[in-house]
Design an enzyme around this catalytic site. Structure first.
Site, mmCIF file in Angstrom:
data_model
loop_
_atom_site.group_PDB
_atom_site.id
_atom_site.type_symbol
_atom_site.label_atom_id
_atom_site.label_comp_id
_atom_site.label_asym_id
_atom_site.label_seq_id
_atom_site.Cartn_x
_atom_site.Cartn_y
_atom_site.Cartn_z
ATOM 1 N N SER A 50 0.832 -1.202 0.000
ATOM 2 C CA SER A 50 0.000 0.000 0.000
ATOM 3 C C SER A 50 0.866 1.251 0.000
ATOM 4 O O SER A 50 1.953 1.269 0.573
ATOM 5 C CB SER A 50 -0.911 0.039 1.231
ATOM 6 O OG SER A 50 -1.630 1.262 1.229
ATOM 7 N N ASN A 63 -8.066 -1.843 2.246
ATOM 8 C CA ASN A 63 -8.762 -1.069 1.218
ATOM 9 C C ASN A 63 -10.227 -0.841 1.563
ATOM 10 O O ASN A 63 -10.780 0.214 1.259
ATOM 11 C CB ASN A 63 -8.636 -1.757 -0.147
ATOM 12 C CG ASN A 63 -7.292 -1.497 -0.788
ATOM 13 O OD1 ASN A 63 -6.305 -1.274 -0.080
ATOM 14 N ND2 ASN A 63 -7.220 -1.525 -2.093
ATOM 15 N N GLU A 78 -10.105 1.903 3.797
ATOM 16 C CA GLU A 78 -9.772 3.082 2.964
ATOM 17 C C GLU A 78 -11.044 3.658 2.313
ATOM 18 O O GLU A 78 -11.273 4.871 2.342
ATOM 19 C CB GLU A 78 -8.767 2.635 1.896
ATOM 20 C CG GLU A 78 -8.394 3.649 0.836
ATOM 21 C CD GLU A 78 -7.453 3.026 -0.221
ATOM 22 O OE1 GLU A 78 -6.372 2.515 0.147
ATOM 23 O OE2 GLU A 78 -7.804 3.039 -1.426
HETATM 24 C C1 6PG Z 1 -3.132 1.500 -1.622
HETATM 25 C C2 6PG Z 1 -4.392 1.653 -2.394
HETATM 26 C C3 6PG Z 1 -4.217 1.097 -3.756
HETATM 27 C C4 6PG Z 1 -5.201 1.690 -4.713
HETATM 28 C C5 6PG Z 1 -6.493 1.038 -4.692
HETATM 29 C C6 6PG Z 1 -7.589 1.984 -5.143
HETATM 30 O O1 6PG Z 1 -3.239 1.009 -0.516
HETATM 31 O O2 6PG Z 1 -2.080 1.878 -2.131
HETATM 32 O O3 6PG Z 1 -5.446 0.991 -1.769
HETATM 33 O O4 6PG Z 1 -4.185 -0.269 -3.654
HETATM 34 O O5 6PG Z 1 -5.356 3.031 -4.465
HETATM 35 O O6 6PG Z 1 -6.399 -0.005 -5.587
HETATM 36 O O7 6PG Z 1 -8.661 1.218 -5.279
HETATM 37 P P1 6PG Z 1 -9.954 1.648 -6.038
HETATM 38 O O8 6PG Z 1 -9.568 1.888 -7.478
HETATM 39 O O9 6PG Z 1 -10.821 0.449 -5.866
HETATM 40 O O10 6PG Z 1 -10.449 2.877 -5.383
#
Ligand code: 6PG
Length: 466
Positions: A127, A185, A188
């Site tokens: 991440s 996520n 997130e």
């Molecule tokens: C991270 C993010 C990364 C990415 C996601 C966005 O931790 O770096 O989570 O993995 O930003 O894939 O996901 P969406 O396109 O589903 O919003």
């Protein structure tokens, strides 16, 4: 001299990870399925620690044994086909790491399939986006502990550091690392949606300008809300569109995209019986946002409450919204960590929730000061069933729950949709209620289907002839 690690896949994330490894004095062999990205990579990054390869066999043979190959390719079938293509060049004891946003079910399968062939498979949740990959991501590795110990020196070196501690630690067996990344996520999504609702409330209900809200977020970032997502929200609100001079947020279409990890978190929560309603509501909010044309149509047809014209005291409400946001975040992180606990029991992974919170403190998208509090809560009480019951969070929620209530009520009375704020409150009130109302559901189930019920005054299974 042989290379210490091979990086397969030179898209943005892979290229930045390779640079990070080289900058940390690892000798990195790089390879991409198509030569264009390899050429681009060596064209923009020259380092004596990088060796570019255009032949797969030579790439693998350039690695010291046991070979360590880090895959950064599109999650899904591509990972399987890449693994199939490199297996012929590997020996028993070699290690494949997968750093993509892979589905943990696939990672579990790959772990066992490769184990049967004597190859170690380490799932690595990564991440932090592009910038994190280059300067230090949060890494969530899992697989065989002994295989991890062989790659740990590299992974821990390239990971973000907080208080001198790498944001990378062995998490558990099989694909549990990708599980941890998946729920990261999900959290997130919820965190982003809660922030969005706070912004919308301040703008549409309290009547602040975009500039004023930028200042509010910047100020909040100096408080217990301090986090990467709050910080970038202030930056985003300050950014103007070059063409029109309007705030960027006002020219961006209000349809949210997604790649699926939030949805996986929710599906998985349903499968294992974890009440991750706030995380799921954040996914649904993105789906609803994507129905732009329908929403525009419905706005002129469906009625809401009459316009409310009460003048709101700005300073008072800024503080109320801040507390409501913190309260919502506490509830969302509680659900995410509860899902970890449930999954850990379900799959027999023995996840250490305190360690998970620790590695989230740096590098990753949900990095936030209050992860220290979450980590401490699980460290102090390994048996803690729910974060809301930890002393720090009891104190916070006692102070902040009424603010969440105020914001939800104001939003509702004026017809402002606040999916994650309202779900947070519903979860909080549901969790603290000794009476759930489900006695009625049990009665209904028994009435129409003789599904039976338990009684609260004696042991046993009962059925009533209704
Ligand atoms: C991270 C993010 C990364 C990415 C996601 C966005 O931790 O770096 O989570 O993995 O930003 O894939 O996901 P969406 O396109 O589903 O919003």
């Amino acid at each position: 001299m042989k290379n210490t690690i091979g990086l397969y896949g030179l898209g943005v994330m892979g290229a930045n990870l390779a640079k990070n490894m080289a900058n940390n004095r690892e000798r990195v062999a790089v390879f991409n399925y198509t030569p264009d990205l390899t050429e681009k990579f060596v064209g923009e990054f020259s380092s004596q620690n990088v060796e570019a390869h255009y032949e797969l066999e030579a790439f693998i043979q350039s690695l010291e044994t046991p070979r360590k190959v880090f895959l950064m390719v599109t999650a899904g079938p591509v990972v399987d086909s890449v693994i199939r293509s490199i297996i012929p060049f590997l020996d028993k004891g070699d290690i494949i790491m997968d750093g993509g946003n892979s589905d943990f079910h696939d990672s579990n399968r790959r772990f066992h399939e490769l184990n049967e062939q004597g190859i170690h498979f380490v799932s690595v949740g990564v991440s932090g986006g592009e910038e994190g990959a280059l300067n230090g991501p949060a890494l969530m590795p899992s697989g065989d502990a002994c295989a991890y110990s062989l790659v740990a020196p590299i992974l821990e070196k390239i990971a973000a550091k907080v208080d001198g501690k790498p944001c990378c630690t062995y998490l558990g067996p099989e694909g549990s690392g990708h599980y941890v990344k998946m729920v990261h996520n999900g959290i997130e999504y919820a965190d982003m949606q809660l922030i969005t609702e706070a912004y919308q409330f301040l703008r549409e209900r309290v009547g602040l300008t975009v500039e004023e809200i930028a200042d509010v977020f910047a100020q909040w970032n100096e408080t217990d809300l301090k986090s990467y997502l709050i910080e970038i929200t202030a930056d985003i609100l300050r950014k103007k569109d070059d063409e029109t001079g309007k705030p960027m947020v006002d020219v961006i279409l209000d349809k949210a995209g997604q790649k699926g990890t939030g949805k996986w978190t929710s599906k998985e929560a349903l499968d294992i019986g974890a009440p991750s309603s706030i995380l799921t509501e954040a996914v649904f909010a993105r789906y609803l946002s994507a129905m732009k044309e329908e929403r525009v149509h419905a706005e002129n047809i469906l009625s809401g409450p009459k316009a409310v014209d009460d003048k709101m005291d700005k300073d008072y409400w800024i503080n109320v919204v801040k507390e409501a946001l913190f309260m919502g975040k506490i509830c969302a992180y509680t659900q995410g960590f509860n899902q970890y606990r449930t999954a850990s029991e379900h799959y027999g992974w023995s996840l250490d929730l305190s360690e998970i919170a620790l590695i989230f403190r740096g590098g990753c998208i949900i990095r936030a000061d209050f992860l220290n509090k979450i980590s401490n809560a699980f460290k102090q009480n390994k048996e803690l069933t729910n974060l809301l019951l930890a002393p720090y969070f009891i104190e916070k929620t006692n102070r902040y729950q009424s603010s969440l209530r105020k914001v939800v009520m104001k939003g509702m009375e004026s017809g402002l949709s606040l999916p994650c704020f309202s779900t947070s409150l519903t979860y909080y009130d549901g969790y603290r209620s000794s009476q759930s109302g489900a006695n009625m559901i049990q009665a209904q189930r028994d009435y129409f289907g003789a599904h039976t019920y338990e009684r609260n005054d004696k042991e046993g299974i009962f059925h009533t002839n209704w």
